[in-house]
Design a protein around this motif. Structure first.
Motif, short mmCIF file in Angstrom:
data_model
loop_
_atom_site.label_atom_id
_atom_site.label_comp_id
_atom_site.label_asym_id
_atom_site.label_seq_id
_atom_site.Cartn_x
_atom_site.Cartn_y
_atom_site.Cartn_z
N VAL A 74 0.86 -1.19 0.00
CA VAL A 74 0.00 0.00 0.00
C VAL A 74 0.89 1.23 0.00
CG1 VAL A 74 -1.81 1.28 1.20
CG2 VAL A 74 -1.76 -1.22 1.32
N THR A 75 0.73 2.08 -0.99
CA THR A 75 1.51 3.31 -1.03
C THR A 75 0.56 4.51 -1.15
OG1 THR A 75 3.44 4.38 -2.05
CG2 THR A 75 1.83 3.44 -3.55
N PHE A 76 0.93 5.61 -0.51
CA PHE A 76 0.12 6.82 -0.50
C PHE A 76 0.79 7.90 -1.33
CE2 PHE A 76 -1.31 4.48 3.12
CZ PHE A 76 -2.64 4.81 3.29
N TYR A 77 -0.04 8.66 -2.04
CA TYR A 77 0.52 9.81 -2.77
C TYR A 77 -0.46 10.98 -2.72
CZ TYR A 77 -2.32 9.04 -7.04
OH TYR A 77 -3.33 8.92 -7.95
N ARG A 78 0.09 12.17 -2.86
CA ARG A 78 -0.69 13.39 -2.64
C ARG A 78 -1.61 13.72 -3.80
NH1 ARG A 78 3.30 18.01 -0.79
NH2 ARG A 78 4.27 17.51 -2.79
N HIS A 143 -9.42 5.93 -4.04
CA HIS A 143 -9.74 7.31 -3.70
C HIS A 143 -10.22 7.38 -2.25
CE1 HIS A 143 -9.10 8.58 -7.81
NE2 HIS A 143 -9.71 7.48 -8.17
N ASP A 144 -9.38 7.96 -1.41
CA ASP A 144 -9.58 8.02 0.04
C ASP A 144 -10.25 9.35 0.40
OD1 ASP A 144 -9.44 7.55 2.77
OD2 ASP A 144 -7.29 8.02 2.91
N VAL A 145 -11.56 9.39 0.30
CA VAL A 145 -12.31 10.61 0.54
C VAL A 145 -12.05 11.11 1.97
CG1 VAL A 145 -14.60 11.65 0.62
CG2 VAL A 145 -14.08 9.90 -1.09
N ASP A 146 -11.67 12.40 2.07
CA ASP A 146 -11.36 13.03 3.36
C ASP A 146 -10.20 12.37 4.09
OD1 ASP A 146 -13.41 14.92 3.05
OD2 ASP A 146 -14.90 13.56 3.91
N SER A 147 -9.40 11.59 3.36
CA SER A 147 -8.18 10.97 3.92
C SER A 147 -8.46 10.12 5.15
CB SER A 147 -7.15 12.05 4.25
OG SER A 147 -6.70 12.70 3.09
N LEU A 159 -1.45 20.90 4.59
CA LEU A 159 -0.50 21.54 3.69
C LEU A 159 -0.15 22.94 4.22
CD1 LEU A 159 0.67 20.64 0.89
CD2 LEU A 159 -0.95 22.24 -0.14
N PRO A 160 1.14 23.26 4.34
CA PRO A 160 1.54 24.58 4.84
C PRO A 160 1.02 25.70 3.95
CG PRO A 160 3.41 23.08 4.79
CD PRO A 160 2.30 22.40 4.05
N THR A 184 -5.70 18.61 3.71
CA THR A 184 -4.97 17.54 4.39
C THR A 184 -4.51 16.51 3.37
OG1 THR A 184 -7.04 16.39 4.88
CG2 THR A 184 -6.13 17.81 6.60
N PHE A 185 -3.28 16.04 3.56
CA PHE A 185 -2.67 15.08 2.66
C PHE A 185 -1.94 14.00 3.44
CE2 PHE A 185 -3.19 18.85 0.10
CZ PHE A 185 -3.64 18.33 -1.11
N PRO A 186 -1.73 12.85 2.80
CA PRO A 186 -0.97 11.79 3.48
C PRO A 186 0.53 11.96 3.27
CG PRO A 186 -1.76 10.98 1.38
CD PRO A 186 -2.28 12.39 1.51
#
Length: 226
Positions: A74-78, A143-147, A159-160, A184-186
């Motif tokens: 499992v890999t996460f990307y922005r 697709h991870d809705v709302d992370s 995110l800054p 918000t991001f992973p």
């Protein structure tokens, strides 16, 4: 090697972007690296939280379904706007058969909505940003809705402001891409999970400019079988 490609891309941006944009990149990168994501994130020995998400073809997928087939990567990307994410997805796509030959299933998880490349194009992003986007890969993109899945793993960050300003100046509409105003991001983490649901390897860089190499993933899959 993937991370060498990333380093070359970083250097290219430093040499070619206007100074004010380069400054925003470095400011945000420093702020993200100062977060305590590594301490919060799930680690080897923990159980992978269950999930049920839809892939890029609107097909329902679940953790249980994947694990019934064997080990899971499992890999996460922005998102498609992130050049390092696109380099990562291409590198994994290029060696997808190696991961399959090792007996594992690979999935990528993103907070973006389906059709993100078209959304990016419609938002008015410049062509060079769109050209970097990886649109088709030979594995599931979930697709991870709302992370929510990323949050269950302790991976999310906000995110800054410096990077929000940067992306806005580049015509990248994050809210349109994610359908959320949270920004918000992973963290770009990668996990290898046994069929039992136990995490056997966790790559949590707390640095969006570092990614797991395919050879590291293959070694972890092999170790998980021993």
């Amino acid at each position: 090697m993937l991370n060498q490609q990333i380093r070359e891309t970083i250097q290219f941006f430093r040499e070619n972007l206007p100074a004010d944009l380069s400054a925003l990149i470095e400011q945000g990168a420093g702020e993200i690296s100062a977060l305590d994501i590594i301490e919060q994130a799930k680690k080897a020995g923990d159980q992978m939280p269950g999930f049920a998400l839809k892939n890029q073809h609107s097909d329902a997928r679940s953790l249980a379904e994947y694990l019934a087939k064997g080990p899971l990567v499992v890999t996460f990307y922005r998102g498609v706007w992130c050049p390092y994410c696109n380099l990562q997805l291409k590198a994994y796509a290029d060696r997808h058969k190696d991961i399959q030959a090792a007996g594992a299933t690979l999935v990528a998880i993103t907070p973006e909505r389906p059709g993100s490349v078209n959304i990016l194009r419609d938002s008015g992003a410049p062509q060079d940003v769109i050209d970097m986007a990886v649109e088709h890969v030979p594995f599931d993109v979930l697709h991870d809705v709302d992370s929510t899945v990323a949050e269950s793993l302790g991976l999310i960050f906000e995110l800054p402001e410096s990077h929000r300003t940067l992306l806005s100046s580049l015509g990248v509409d994050i809210e349109a891409l994610t359908g959320s105003s949270t920004y918000t991001f992973p963290d770009p983490a990668t996990y290898v999970v046994k069929p039992t649901g136990e995490i056997v390897w966790a790559f949590v860089p707390n640095n969006y400019r570092k990614r797991a190499e395919v050879d590291q993933i293959l070694d972890a899959v092999a170790q998980g079988k021993s």
